[in-house]
Enzyme design. Structure first.
Site, PDB file in Angstrom:
ATOM      1  N   VAL A 118       0.836  -1.206   0.000  1.00 21.44           N
ATOM      2  CA  VAL A 118       0.000   0.000   0.000  1.00 21.44           C
ATOM      3  C   VAL A 118       0.871   1.257   0.000  1.00 21.44           C
ATOM      4  O   VAL A 118       0.632   2.199  -0.762  1.00 21.44           O
ATOM      5  CB  VAL A 118      -0.959   0.003   1.206  1.00 21.44           C
ATOM      6  CG1 VAL A 118      -1.689   1.349   1.302  1.00 21.44           C
ATOM      7  CG2 VAL A 118      -1.976  -1.134   1.075  1.00 21.44           C
TER       8      VAL A 118
ATOM      9  N   ARG B  12     -10.823  -6.701   9.115  1.00 23.73           N
ATOM     10  CA  ARG B  12     -10.010  -5.523   9.420  1.00 23.73           C
ATOM     11  C   ARG B  12      -9.914  -5.310  10.924  1.00 23.73           C
ATOM     12  O   ARG B  12      -8.887  -4.881  11.442  1.00 23.73           O
ATOM     13  CB  ARG B  12     -10.611  -4.294   8.738  1.00 23.73           C
ATOM     14  CG  ARG B  12     -10.568  -4.359   7.214  1.00 23.73           C
ATOM     15  CD  ARG B  12     -11.195  -3.107   6.609  1.00 23.73           C
ATOM     16  NE  ARG B  12     -11.155  -3.136   5.152  1.00 23.73           N
ATOM     17  CZ  ARG B  12     -12.121  -3.604   4.393  1.00 23.73           C
ATOM     18  NH1 ARG B  12     -13.217  -4.094   4.947  1.00 23.73           N
ATOM     19  NH2 ARG B  12     -12.035  -3.587   3.081  1.00 23.73           N
TER      20      ARG B  12
ATOM     21  N   ASP C  61     -14.237   2.288  -0.732  1.00 24.23           N
ATOM     22  CA  ASP C  61     -15.500   1.555  -0.783  1.00 24.23           C
ATOM     23  C   ASP C  61     -16.521   2.318  -1.643  1.00 24.23           C
ATOM     24  O   ASP C  61     -17.271   1.721  -2.424  1.00 24.23           O
ATOM     25  CB  ASP C  61     -16.071   1.369   0.623  1.00 24.23           C
ATOM     26  CG  ASP C  61     -15.070   0.792   1.582  1.00 24.23           C
ATOM     27  OD1 ASP C  61     -15.074  -0.423   1.804  1.00 24.23           O
ATOM     28  OD2 ASP C  61     -14.259   1.581   2.112  1.00 24.23           O
TER      29      ASP C  61
ATOM     30  N   ARG D 142     -15.713   1.900  -5.207  1.00 24.70           N
ATOM     31  CA  ARG D 142     -16.183   0.578  -5.659  1.00 24.70           C
ATOM     32  C   ARG D 142     -17.686   0.606  -5.915  1.00 24.70           C
ATOM     33  O   ARG D 142     -18.171   0.026  -6.895  1.00 24.70           O
ATOM     34  CB  ARG D 142     -15.843  -0.476  -4.600  1.00 24.70           C
ATOM     35  CG  ARG D 142     -14.355  -0.799  -4.516  1.00 24.70           C
ATOM     36  CD  ARG D 142     -14.019  -1.596  -3.267  1.00 24.70           C
ATOM     37  NE  ARG D 142     -12.628  -2.072  -3.293  1.00 24.70           N
ATOM     38  CZ  ARG D 142     -11.936  -2.415  -2.216  1.00 24.70           C
ATOM     39  NH1 ARG D 142     -12.503  -2.335  -1.013  1.00 24.70           N
ATOM     40  NH2 ARG D 142     -10.688  -2.841  -2.328  1.00 24.70           N
TER      41      ARG D 142
ATOM     42  N   HIS E 180     -15.150   1.364   7.867  1.00 25.96           N
ATOM     43  CA  HIS E 180     -14.546   0.786   6.663  1.00 25.96           C
ATOM     44  C   HIS E 180     -14.335  -0.694   6.966  1.00 25.96           C
ATOM     45  O   HIS E 180     -13.298  -1.117   7.470  1.00 25.96           O
ATOM     46  CB  HIS E 180     -13.209   1.467   6.365  1.00 25.96           C
ATOM     47  CG  HIS E 180     -12.402   0.780   5.300  1.00 25.96           C
ATOM     48  ND1 HIS E 180     -12.869   0.553   4.040  1.00 25.96           N
ATOM     49  CD2 HIS E 180     -11.154   0.252   5.339  1.00 25.96           C
ATOM     50  CE1 HIS E 180     -11.946  -0.069   3.325  1.00 25.96           C
ATOM     51  NE2 HIS E 180     -10.885  -0.266   4.104  1.00 25.96           N
TER      52      HIS E 180
ATOM     53  N   VAL F  87      -4.032   5.435   6.702  1.00 31.28           N
ATOM     54  CA  VAL F  87      -4.522   4.499   5.693  1.00 31.28           C
ATOM     55  C   VAL F  87      -4.525   3.065   6.214  1.00 31.28           C
ATOM     56  O   VAL F  87      -5.298   2.221   5.770  1.00 31.28           O
ATOM     57  CB  VAL F  87      -3.676   4.606   4.402  1.00 31.28           C
ATOM     58  CG1 VAL F  87      -4.203   3.691   3.306  1.00 31.28           C
ATOM     59  CG2 VAL F  87      -3.644   6.045   3.904  1.00 31.28           C
TER      60      VAL F  87
ATOM     61  N   GLY G 287       1.607  -1.103   9.035  1.00 32.42           N
ATOM     62  CA  GLY G 287       0.782  -1.955   9.874  1.00 32.42           C
ATOM     63  C   GLY G 287       0.864  -3.384   9.397  1.00 32.42           C
ATOM     64  O   GLY G 287       1.373  -3.666   8.312  1.00 32.42           O
TER      65      GLY G 287
END
Length: 316
Positions: free
Chosen positions: A15, A89, A149, A152, A176, A119, A80
């Site tokens: 990422v 998540r 999201d 999407r 999220h 993020v 992370g």
């Protein structure tokens, strides 16, 4: 003093490196520093990305330390533990709050005064953690939230209706993650209510289509992770979009995660809702009209996040 042409990216995994690559091409910045616990990884990513500069705009890109972030306009925190197949998540929360306890205090101690863009997942919990740990004004700490999201959702609605997704105006709100929901009651296409536009295109079974599309949006990350083990291109474009809104002071509306201060009856929690974003971060949140069912879903999502937050030790 803030250098309004400088960005820092903390975390050089899929990422972070994809976000850095997207930002290199954006033309928004003239300097970018990459930071990772694996210094050689940061150096390698910086070298690889900087070799594309001759095809973009002049930019200084290098691996650095937290001493280099003090004057950055934006710090993008992607560091992370990665989400694994079958892992939600929220399963990541304890691992990644622990990682933030080593990152955010170093950012604070550098004297950083810019915008902190979180993020890493679970993004709503980690945005809240960053607000607690950073000492920054709450409006200057935002999470990428449901920006991806929502993209999407717009893409899938565009496919369903055979229309440009940029003409679709609809939002994913809430956490999220698994408790997110589509705010169908306010969705529109080119100013036309969604159901009316659907009927114009020959679609009349609205509830079934809404349920299918919302489920596909919610499960997108899981499907991608199952097939290629990670998601990074879509979120990299989301990072670029949020940074563009900040650097160009666009005052545009994006469903980022930020601290609720009474909106919809929510307090002391970071959650995603449409928000005006400008050069100083959060300008204000937009009170989108929700149906009774959507309001219940928002509060259910907030309760799920609050239950996690109440179990986490945020003290750095």
């Amino acid at each position: 003093m803030i250098n309004d042409r400088k960005v820092a990216v903390v975390g050089c995994g899929f990422v972070g490196s994809s976000s850095a690559f997207a930002l290199m091409q954006s033309g928004l910045f003239s300097e970018m520093v990459l930071i990772d616990v694996d210094t050689r990884r940061a150096e390698g990513e910086a070298l690889d990305i900087v070799h594309g500069v001759p095809f973009a705009s002049p930019m200084k890109i290098y691996a650095g330390t937290y001493d280099d972030v003090a004057d950055a306009a934006i710090i993008v925190v992607t560091a992370g533990a990665a989400q694994k197949p079958g892992e939600t998540r929220l399963d990541l929360v304890n691992k990644n709050v622990g990682i933030f306890k080593s990152i955010i205090p170093q950012i604070r101690e550098s004297g950083f005064k810019g915008i902190l863009l979180v993020v890493a997942n679970p993004v709503d919990v980690l945005t809240y953690a960053a607000i607690r740990m950073s000492g920054l004004p709450e409006g200057r700490v935002i999470g990428s939230g449901t920006v991806l999201d929502t993209a999407r959702l717009k893409y899938m609605l565009g496919e369903h209706l055979d229309v440009d997704p940029r003409d679709v105006h609809a939002y994913i709100m809430g956490e999220h993650g698994d408790s997110e929901f589509a705010a169908w009651s306010s969705a529109m296409v080119a100013g036309v209510p969604l159901n009316t536009f659907c009927e114009m295109r020959g679609h009349r079974d609205h509830k079934a289509a809404e349920a299918r599309i919302a489920e596909n949006v919610k499960n997108s990350a899981y499907e991608i992770i199952e097939k290629k083990h990670a998601t990074y291109y879509g979120i990299a474009m989301s990072v670029k979009r949020i940074c563009t809104a900040i650097m160009r002071d666009e005052d545009c509306v994006l469903p980022v995660s930020s601290l609720m201060v009474g909106e919809y009856g929510l307090n002391d929690i970071a959650i995603s809702m449409p928000t005006i974003i400008g050069k100083d971060g959060v300008v204000c949140r937009v009170p989108v009209a929700l149906s009774d069912d959507e309001m219940a879903q928002l509060h259910s999502s907030a309760d799920a996040l609050k239950a996690i937050i109440d179990q986490v030790d945020f003290e750095a």
